[in-house]
Design a protein around this motif. Structure first.
Motif, mmCIF file in Angstrom:
data_model
loop_
_atom_site.group_PDB
_atom_site.id
_atom_site.type_symbol
_atom_site.label_atom_id
_atom_site.label_comp_id
_atom_site.label_asym_id
_atom_site.label_seq_id
_atom_site.Cartn_x
_atom_site.Cartn_y
_atom_site.Cartn_z
ATOM 1 N N PRO A 8 -39.464 -12.166 21.657
ATOM 2 C CA PRO A 8 -39.770 -13.549 22.047
ATOM 3 C C PRO A 8 -40.257 -14.402 20.883
ATOM 4 N N ILE A 9 -41.001 -13.782 19.984
ATOM 5 C CA ILE A 9 -41.522 -14.520 18.814
ATOM 6 C C ILE A 9 -40.367 -14.925 17.907
ATOM 7 N N ARG A 10 -39.460 -13.997 17.669
ATOM 8 C CA ARG A 10 -38.314 -14.298 16.791
ATOM 9 C C ARG A 10 -37.350 -15.292 17.449
ATOM 10 N N ARG A 11 -37.161 -15.168 18.753
ATOM 11 C CA ARG A 11 -36.305 -16.135 19.456
ATOM 12 C C ARG A 11 -36.883 -17.543 19.330
ATOM 13 N N LYS A 12 -38.184 -17.653 19.529
ATOM 14 C CA LYS A 12 -38.840 -18.968 19.399
ATOM 15 C C LYS A 12 -38.722 -19.480 17.967
ATOM 16 N N ALA A 13 -38.909 -18.601 16.993
ATOM 17 C CA ALA A 13 -38.773 -19.003 15.589
ATOM 18 C C ALA A 13 -37.353 -19.490 15.303
ATOM 19 N N LEU A 14 -36.364 -18.841 15.904
ATOM 20 C CA LEU A 14 -34.970 -19.237 15.684
ATOM 21 C C LEU A 14 -34.637 -20.561 16.371
ATOM 22 N N THR A 15 -35.126 -20.768 17.589
ATOM 23 C CA THR A 15 -34.853 -22.062 18.237
ATOM 24 C C THR A 15 -35.570 -23.186 17.496
ATOM 25 N N SER A 33 -26.596 -18.660 9.305
ATOM 26 C CA SER A 33 -27.324 -18.191 8.118
ATOM 27 C C SER A 33 -28.419 -19.175 7.724
ATOM 28 N N GLU A 34 -28.107 -20.461 7.762
ATOM 29 C CA GLU A 34 -29.092 -21.492 7.424
ATOM 30 C C GLU A 34 -30.261 -21.466 8.411
ATOM 31 N N ILE A 35 -29.944 -21.344 9.682
ATOM 32 C CA ILE A 35 -30.987 -21.303 10.705
ATOM 33 C C ILE A 35 -31.831 -20.042 10.543
ATOM 34 N N ALA A 36 -31.168 -18.903 10.354
ATOM 35 C CA ALA A 36 -31.890 -17.639 10.186
ATOM 36 C C ALA A 36 -32.805 -17.698 8.967
ATOM 37 N N GLY A 37 -32.305 -18.294 7.878
ATOM 38 C CA GLY A 37 -33.118 -18.429 6.666
ATOM 39 C C GLY A 37 -34.378 -19.240 6.923
ATOM 40 N N ARG A 38 -34.253 -20.323 7.669
ATOM 41 C CA ARG A 38 -35.432 -21.134 8.009
ATOM 42 C C ARG A 38 -36.421 -20.351 8.872
ATOM 43 N N ALA A 39 -35.888 -19.468 9.712
ATOM 44 C CA ALA A 39 -36.743 -18.682 10.609
ATOM 45 C C ALA A 39 -37.306 -17.431 9.933
ATOM 46 N N LEU A 45 -29.709 -10.564 12.743
ATOM 47 C CA LEU A 45 -30.679 -10.572 13.834
ATOM 48 C C LEU A 45 -30.491 -11.815 14.716
ATOM 49 N N ALA A 46 -30.205 -12.949 14.099
ATOM 50 C CA ALA A 46 -29.935 -14.165 14.868
ATOM 51 C C ALA A 46 -28.731 -13.960 15.784
ATOM 52 N N HIS A 47 -27.671 -13.345 15.254
ATOM 53 C CA HIS A 47 -26.484 -13.058 16.076
ATOM 54 C C HIS A 47 -26.813 -12.048 17.168
ATOM 55 N N GLU A 54 -23.437 -21.487 19.254
ATOM 56 C CA GLU A 54 -23.432 -22.339 20.441
ATOM 57 C C GLU A 54 -24.540 -21.929 21.413
ATOM 58 N N ARG A 55 -24.722 -20.623 21.594
ATOM 59 C CA ARG A 55 -25.785 -20.135 22.493
ATOM 60 C C ARG A 55 -27.163 -20.466 21.907
ATOM 61 N N LEU A 56 -27.313 -20.301 20.608
ATOM 62 C CA LEU A 56 -28.579 -20.646 19.961
ATOM 63 C C LEU A 56 -28.864 -22.139 20.122
ATOM 64 N N ILE A 57 -27.842 -22.966 19.976
ATOM 65 C CA ILE A 57 -28.019 -24.418 20.127
ATOM 66 C C ILE A 57 -28.437 -24.754 21.556
ATOM 67 N N SER A 58 -27.754 -24.187 22.556
ATOM 68 C CA SER A 58 -28.110 -24.506 23.937
ATOM 69 C C SER A 58 -29.514 -23.989 24.260
#
Length: 197
Positions: A8-15, A33-39, A45-47, A54-58
């Motif tokens: 849950p912590i990583r999911r929140k960090a990714l969103t 990759s850009e999003i994962a790098g920011r997180a 792991l993001a995938h 698209e799922r990450l965006i929604s």
């Protein structure tokens, strides 16, 4: 070995990172990759957590809506009158958190993406219905259903328009945005009171 409770912590960090990346770019033209790098996590792991961009965006739109809903619920609970409920919703819409340049730019990108992504369009229509319903709950006792509908539609359009102006760098400061929407509402309520006297 994965750490228990980290998902849950990583999911929140990714969103959060997706919102930041989209806000910074002003478009959906960001990579996993850009999003994962920011997180601070790997793209793999993001995938793993989201399966696709698209799922990450929604899920990021859902996270924004969830934050906004939580803020609105708290503000509405504290409101002591119908008129205070309306003001509370306006204040939440333009809070420092919601009306930050990054979040506003992300909202604008989501609206653009909604033209081609049915799930984003559906989520944004949930937001619009919720805002309308919350405004109506405060306005209907003050103005009657018909007039409240008109006032709520105008207020919602003003909020959306002020977000667009903010994203374009031409909008007013937060407190001025609140004052503009409050003026719209109060002008209509005064007109209604004047007709009933």
């Amino acid at each position: 070995m994965p750490k228990i409770g980290m998902e849950p912590i990583r999911r929140k960090a990714l969103t959060n990172a997706a919102i930041e990346a989209i806000g910074a770019r002003g478009s959906m033209d960001v990579t996993m990759s850009e999003i994962a790098g920011r997180a601070g996590v790997s793209p793999a792991l993001a995938h793993h957590y989201f399966g696709s961009k698209e799922r990450l965006i929604s899920d990021s739109v859902r996270a924004l809506l969830s934050d906004l809903r939580g803020d609105a619920i708290n503000a509405l609970k504290a409101a002591k009158s119908d008129r205070a409920r309306v003001s509370a919703l306006i204040a939440v819409s333009f809070s420092d958190k919601q009306f930050s340049a990054e979040v506003v730019a992300a909202w604008l990108a989501f609206y653009v993406d909604a033209q081609r992504a049915p799930e984003i369009r559906r989520l944004l229509s949930v937001y619009a219905r919720r805002l309308h319903s919350n405004l109506m709950s405060g306005l209907a006792p003050l103005a009657g259903a018909y007039e409240a509908e008109r006032i709520a539609e105008g207020a919602a359009a003003m909020i959306d328009g002020l977000y667009i102006r903010k994203a374009l760098g031409t909008g007013p400061a937060r407190h001025d945005a609140v004052a503009l929407v409050e003026d719209h509402i109060e002008t209509h309520l005064l007109e209604i009171r004047g007709r009933t006297l």
